[in-house]
Scaffold this motif. Sequence first.
Motif, PDB file in Angstrom:
ATOM      1  N   GLU A 112       0.810  -1.472  -0.138  1.00 39.36           N
ATOM      2  CA  GLU A 112       0.030   0.230  -0.451  1.00 39.36           C
ATOM      3  C   GLU A 112       1.160   1.432   0.271  1.00 39.36           C
ATOM      4  OE1 GLU A 112      -3.824  -0.771   2.226  1.00 39.36           O
ATOM      5  OE2 GLU A 112      -2.043  -1.325   3.714  1.00 39.36           O
ATOM      6  N   VAL A 127       0.785   5.376   0.815  1.00 38.06           N
ATOM      7  CA  VAL A 127       0.213   6.443   1.541  1.00 38.06           C
ATOM      8  C   VAL A 127       0.740   7.578   1.531  1.00 38.06           C
ATOM      9  CG1 VAL A 127      -0.580   7.120   3.755  1.00 38.06           C
ATOM     10  CG2 VAL A 127      -0.251   4.626   3.635  1.00 38.06           C
ATOM     11  N   TRP A 149      -5.005   6.747   0.389  1.00 40.96           N
ATOM     12  CA  TRP A 149      -4.202   5.457   0.870  1.00 40.96           C
ATOM     13  C   TRP A 149      -4.993   4.462  -0.523  1.00 40.96           C
ATOM     14  CZ3 TRP A 149      -2.684   4.874   6.246  1.00 40.96           C
ATOM     15  CH2 TRP A 149      -2.437   3.350   6.473  1.00 40.96           C
ATOM     16  N   THR A 174      -4.375   0.781  -2.429  1.00 41.69           N
ATOM     17  CA  THR A 174      -3.618  -0.286  -2.359  1.00 41.69           C
ATOM     18  C   THR A 174      -3.643  -1.069  -3.129  1.00 41.69           C
ATOM     19  OG1 THR A 174      -5.153  -0.857   0.321  1.00 41.69           O
ATOM     20  CG2 THR A 174      -4.288  -2.552  -1.200  1.00 41.69           C
ATOM     21  N   VAL A 195       3.173   0.201   2.887  1.00 42.43           N
ATOM     22  CA  VAL A 195       2.985  -0.537   4.100  1.00 42.43           C
ATOM     23  C   VAL A 195       3.095  -1.466   3.407  1.00 42.43           C
ATOM     24  CG1 VAL A 195       1.620  -0.856   5.536  1.00 42.43           C
ATOM     25  CG2 VAL A 195       2.081   1.478   5.293  1.00 42.43           C
ATOM     26  N   ALA A 204      -4.583   7.098  10.507  1.00 42.69           N
ATOM     27  CA  ALA A 204      -5.065   5.610  10.686  1.00 42.69           C
ATOM     28  C   ALA A 204      -5.028   5.749  12.234  1.00 42.69           C
ATOM     29  CB  ALA A 204      -3.992   4.792  10.066  1.00 42.69           C
ATOM     30  N   TYR A 223      -9.756   1.839   6.783  1.00 42.17           N
ATOM     31  CA  TYR A 223      -8.986   0.816   7.255  1.00 42.17           C
ATOM     32  C   TYR A 223      -7.988   0.161   6.315  1.00 42.17           C
ATOM     33  CZ  TYR A 223      -9.180  -3.694   6.022  1.00 42.17           C
ATOM     34  OH  TYR A 223      -9.135  -5.080   6.528  1.00 42.17           O
ATOM     35  N   THR A 224      -7.440  -0.253   7.103  1.00 41.54           N
ATOM     36  CA  THR A 224      -6.045  -0.372   6.610  1.00 41.54           C
ATOM     37  C   THR A 224      -6.120  -2.372   6.716  1.00 41.54           C
ATOM     38  OG1 THR A 224      -5.039  -0.520   8.920  1.00 41.54           O
ATOM     39  CG2 THR A 224      -4.538   1.184   7.591  1.00 41.54           C
ATOM     40  N   CYS A 225      -4.810  -2.881   5.305  1.00 46.47           N
ATOM     41  CA  CYS A 225      -5.111  -4.468   4.891  1.00 46.47           C
ATOM     42  C   CYS A 225      -3.875  -4.601   6.370  1.00 46.47           C
ATOM     43  CB  CYS A 225      -5.121  -4.345   4.349  1.00 46.47           C
ATOM     44  SG  CYS A 225      -6.358  -4.368   2.293  1.00 46.47           S
ATOM     45  N   THR A 266      -1.943  -0.421  11.429  1.00 49.99           N
ATOM     46  CA  THR A 266      -0.907   0.088  11.014  1.00 49.99           C
ATOM     47  C   THR A 266      -1.867   1.106  11.958  1.00 49.99           C
ATOM     48  OG1 THR A 266      -0.330  -0.585   8.855  1.00 49.99           O
ATOM     49  CG2 THR A 266       0.639   2.366   9.660  1.00 49.99           C
ATOM     50  N   TYR A 269      -0.881   5.541  12.646  1.00 53.58           N
ATOM     51  CA  TYR A 269      -0.486   6.434  11.433  1.00 53.58           C
ATOM     52  C   TYR A 269      -1.085   7.894  11.905  1.00 53.58           C
ATOM     53  CZ  TYR A 269       1.277   9.485   7.343  1.00 53.58           C
ATOM     54  OH  TYR A 269       2.788  10.272   6.465  1.00 53.58           O
ATOM     55  N   GLY A 274       3.151  -0.108  13.165  1.00 50.33           N
ATOM     56  CA  GLY A 274       2.427  -1.542  12.410  1.00 50.33           C
ATOM     57  C   GLY A 274       2.960  -2.621  12.725  1.00 50.33           C
TER      58      GLY A 274
END
Length: 263
Positions: free
Chosen positions: A66, A68, A95, A97, A121, A156, A167-169, A172, A174, A245
């Motif tokens: 990803e 950012v 963000w 992906t 990420v 995040a 939403y972060t896979c 994470t 931030y 993370g």
Amino acid sequence: MDSQLEKPRHIVRKFQARPQHEGVGAVVRRSIGRFELRYFDPFLVLDEFSVAAPAGFPDHPHRGFETVTYMLEGAVKHEDFQGHKGLIKAGDLQWMTAGRGIVHSEMPAGQGVSKGLQLWVNLSSKNKMIEPKYQEIQSKDIASTSKNGVTVRVIAGKSMGIQSPVYTCTPTMYLDFTLKPSSHLKQPIPIGWNAFVYTLEGEGIFGLEKSGPSGAHHLLLLGQGDGLEVWNKSNKVLRFVLIGGEPLGEPGGSTWAVCYEYR
């Protein structure tokens, strides 16, 4: 703000991110993804970029992670091979992906210098081939609050009682902090996560109150613990990002090698 930390994290490594040329005529300060620190699981790259037309980052591919993009000043326009395009202005967040792969460009918009941060990420092996997608949030919609001289913008994760909708896979956090002179911060960080600070403006004391101050453009790797303490004992505003993370425990090198030749 009033969080009690049982085991505050300390700085275990510190170095200054020095300017280097990337893209076409652009300048970045790369702190993760260069010889001092090739990979900090799950983070592949952190760039503080500065670019003015006609320089920029023309068409280049990403896959397996990803990106950012957080704008600090000016604006960049982006466009990908699927026809998705837009403008990321000062304070805005994108963000992206990349998943199974995307080709896109990022070029400055308007006159003057555009500045920002771009973080890569890593994705776990089970997520590397998912469909590409975007989450884009304008500056006015980023969760933010202030208390006792401390302001946080939650890109995040959560801080000071507020949570980001992003939403972060890969799990994470931030956080963009601004501390007025004489202010003090205690920020929890999930135990077991890798975390670091990148300083943007002013100087602050991180981890231990007796430590020396750290100025702008420094990467501070944090040891393990349940949170971070920060003091601004200067007469100027301190601004930094705190990023953490959950480690994937998987190699990051193969993804990095694929993409590095294009940036």
